[in-house]
Write a protein that holds these residues in place. Structure first.
Motif, PDB file in Angstrom:
ATOM      1  N   LEU A  25       0.864  -1.184   0.000  1.00  0.00           N
ATOM      2  CA  LEU A  25       0.000   0.000   0.000  1.00  0.00           C
ATOM      3  C   LEU A  25       0.901   1.235   0.000  1.00  0.00           C
ATOM      4  CD1 LEU A  25      -2.951   1.029   0.166  1.00  0.00           C
ATOM      5  CD2 LEU A  25      -2.632   1.199   2.645  1.00  0.00           C
ATOM      6  N   HIS A  26       0.711   2.088  -0.998  1.00  0.00           N
ATOM      7  CA  HIS A  26       1.517   3.304  -1.113  1.00  0.00           C
ATOM      8  C   HIS A  26       0.820   4.434  -0.349  1.00  0.00           C
ATOM      9  CE1 HIS A  26       4.512   5.830  -3.159  1.00  0.00           C
ATOM     10  NE2 HIS A  26       3.548   6.716  -3.373  1.00  0.00           N
ATOM     11  N   LEU A  27       1.589   5.141   0.483  1.00  0.00           N
ATOM     12  CA  LEU A  27       1.014   6.188   1.342  1.00  0.00           C
ATOM     13  C   LEU A  27       1.727   7.506   1.060  1.00  0.00           C
ATOM     14  CD1 LEU A  27       1.051   3.664   4.211  1.00  0.00           C
ATOM     15  CD2 LEU A  27      -1.044   4.864   3.577  1.00  0.00           C
ATOM     16  N   ASP A  28       0.990   8.481   0.558  1.00  0.00           N
ATOM     17  CA  ASP A  28       1.553   9.757   0.110  1.00  0.00           C
ATOM     18  C   ASP A  28       1.398  10.828   1.173  1.00  0.00           C
ATOM     19  OD1 ASP A  28       2.460   9.344  -2.649  1.00  0.00           O
ATOM     20  OD2 ASP A  28       0.365   8.813  -3.026  1.00  0.00           O
ATOM     21  N   VAL A  29       2.514  11.213   1.773  1.00  0.00           N
ATOM     22  CA  VAL A  29       2.496  12.220   2.837  1.00  0.00           C
ATOM     23  C   VAL A  29       2.956  13.559   2.253  1.00  0.00           C
ATOM     24  CG1 VAL A  29       3.476  12.848   5.073  1.00  0.00           C
ATOM     25  CG2 VAL A  29       2.947  10.442   4.573  1.00  0.00           C
ATOM     26  N   THR A  49       5.787   4.149   2.168  1.00  0.00           N
ATOM     27  CA  THR A  49       5.423   5.530   2.522  1.00  0.00           C
ATOM     28  C   THR A  49       6.344   6.552   1.855  1.00  0.00           C
ATOM     29  OG1 THR A  49       4.587   4.695   4.616  1.00  0.00           O
ATOM     30  CG2 THR A  49       4.972   7.058   4.474  1.00  0.00           C
ATOM     31  N   HIS A  50       5.721   7.449   1.113  1.00  0.00           N
ATOM     32  CA  HIS A  50       6.399   8.428   0.263  1.00  0.00           C
ATOM     33  C   HIS A  50       6.275   9.802   0.919  1.00  0.00           C
ATOM     34  CE1 HIS A  50       6.090  10.506  -3.991  1.00  0.00           C
ATOM     35  NE2 HIS A  50       7.146  10.919  -3.310  1.00  0.00           N
ATOM     36  N   LEU A  51       7.382  10.281   1.501  1.00  0.00           N
ATOM     37  CA  LEU A  51       7.362  11.588   2.163  1.00  0.00           C
ATOM     38  C   LEU A  51       7.630  12.698   1.150  1.00  0.00           C
ATOM     39  CD1 LEU A  51       9.343  11.068   5.513  1.00  0.00           C
ATOM     40  CD2 LEU A  51       6.900  10.758   5.046  1.00  0.00           C
ATOM     41  N   MET A  52       6.630  13.536   0.939  1.00  0.00           N
ATOM     42  CA  MET A  52       6.806  14.737   0.114  1.00  0.00           C
ATOM     43  C   MET A  52       6.800  15.915   1.076  1.00  0.00           C
ATOM     44  SD  MET A  52       4.302  13.569  -2.954  1.00  0.00           S
ATOM     45  CE  MET A  52       3.645  12.225  -1.991  1.00  0.00           C
ATOM     46  N   VAL A  53       7.853  15.972   1.891  1.00  0.00           N
ATOM     47  CA  VAL A  53       7.946  17.000   2.931  1.00  0.00           C
ATOM     48  C   VAL A  53       9.354  17.578   2.953  1.00  0.00           C
ATOM     49  CG1 VAL A  53       6.241  15.774   4.361  1.00  0.00           C
ATOM     50  CG2 VAL A  53       8.654  15.428   4.809  1.00  0.00           C
ATOM     51  N   VAL A  94       8.039   3.148  -9.731  1.00  0.00           N
ATOM     52  CA  VAL A  94       7.601   4.256 -10.583  1.00  0.00           C
ATOM     53  C   VAL A  94       6.265   4.756 -10.037  1.00  0.00           C
ATOM     54  CG1 VAL A  94       6.986   4.969 -12.938  1.00  0.00           C
ATOM     55  CG2 VAL A  94       8.785   3.260 -12.584  1.00  0.00           C
ATOM     56  N   ASP A  95       6.125   6.088  -9.956  1.00  0.00           N
ATOM     57  CA  ASP A  95       4.959   6.680  -9.284  1.00  0.00           C
ATOM     58  C   ASP A  95       4.402   7.838 -10.097  1.00  0.00           C
ATOM     59  OD1 ASP A  95       3.096   7.647  -7.488  1.00  0.00           O
ATOM     60  OD2 ASP A  95       4.561   8.226  -5.956  1.00  0.00           O
ATOM     61  N   GLY A  96       3.147   7.674 -10.540  1.00  0.00           N
ATOM     62  CA  GLY A  96       2.436   8.768 -11.204  1.00  0.00           C
ATOM     63  C   GLY A  96       1.967   8.397 -12.597  1.00  0.00           C
TER      64      GLY A  96
END
Ligand code: DX5
Ligand code: ZN
Length: 217
Positions: free
Chosen positions: A31-35, A64-68, A173-175
């Motif tokens: 499960l991919h989790l976009d923060v 878990t993908h941190l976009m912070v 790969v994401d998007g």
């Protein structure tokens, strides 16, 4: 084998329990989790608190993908929340080598993310430090965008770098991943494909997950 990782960002919040249970029963392992912090990307999503609540009900690998900005501030929080993989953006960390080591010290697999405009050379010195390398195939911040086609060749070049270096990281790969490009991305060398809209935008997310998985065979 290449796996589809549905992105929780696109789930129907009203039906989360039902949708995640159905995905797990359909064989979904990730499960991919976009923060998102509203600063590194122009959107705000959710954080470690929500992930910790999901963790109690799911056996899936939490990717878990941190976009912070300055992600090191939150590594411990996401470890405590039960994340298995934690990604930081190379563009958001002042010392990405240190960030990757800290993620591993906290007991998680360490991932490095490159935006579409970031060249692969930014990852070159970290090929043996990252457990996972994620190539963004949209500009981060929102689900439902179109795949940036030039990233397909970037995936192949990263797979070649991995082979030449004898490195072991998985490529994600994401998007904009969808039925039109899953097979091609697998053939370019991707191990994990994030799918938000292609799974949760479908009337039956579990059936869409199965279809995407079948298309890669
Ligand atoms: C974008 C996120 C993606 C997004 C993917 O910033 O990192 O994970 O949820 O969604 P789709 O598959 O709809 O492009
Ligand atoms: Zn993501």
């Amino acid at each position: 084998m290449t796996h589809i990782a549905p992105s929780f960002l696109s789930a129907d919040i009203w039906r989360v329990a039902e949708q995640l249970t159905a995905l797990e029963q359909a064989g979904c392992k990730y499960l991919h989790l976009d923060v998102m912090d509203g600063c590194f990307v122009p959107n705000i999503s959710f954080g470690a608190g929500i992930i910790g609540k999901l963790r109690k009900h799911s056996q899936m690998v939490f990717d878990t993908h941190l976009m912070v900005e300055e992600p090191d501030r939150f590594i411990e929080d996401f470890a405590k929340a039960g994340c298995d993989h934690l990604y930081i953006h190379v563009e958001a960390s002042r010392h990405p080598h240190r960030s990757l080591q800290r993620i591993k010290q906290a007991g998680m697999k360490a991932g490095l993310v490159l935006n579409p405009a970031t060249p692969l050379c930014m990852a070159e010195e970290l090929l043996h430090d990252a457990d996972l390398m994620l190539l963004m195939s949209v500009n981060p911040g929102f689900g439902g965008q179109s795949f940036i086609t030039s990233v397909a060749d970037k995936v192949a070049r990263l797979a070649k770098m991995r082979e030449d270096a004898g490195a072991k990281f998985l490529i994600e790969v994401d998007g904009g991943v969808c039925r039109d490009n899953v097979k091609m991305l697998k053939e370019k060398g991707a191990d994990l494909l994030v799918a938000g809209n292609a799974v949760f935008g479908a009337p039956d997310p579990a059936a869409a997950f199965i279809e995407l998985t079948e298309l890669m065979k």
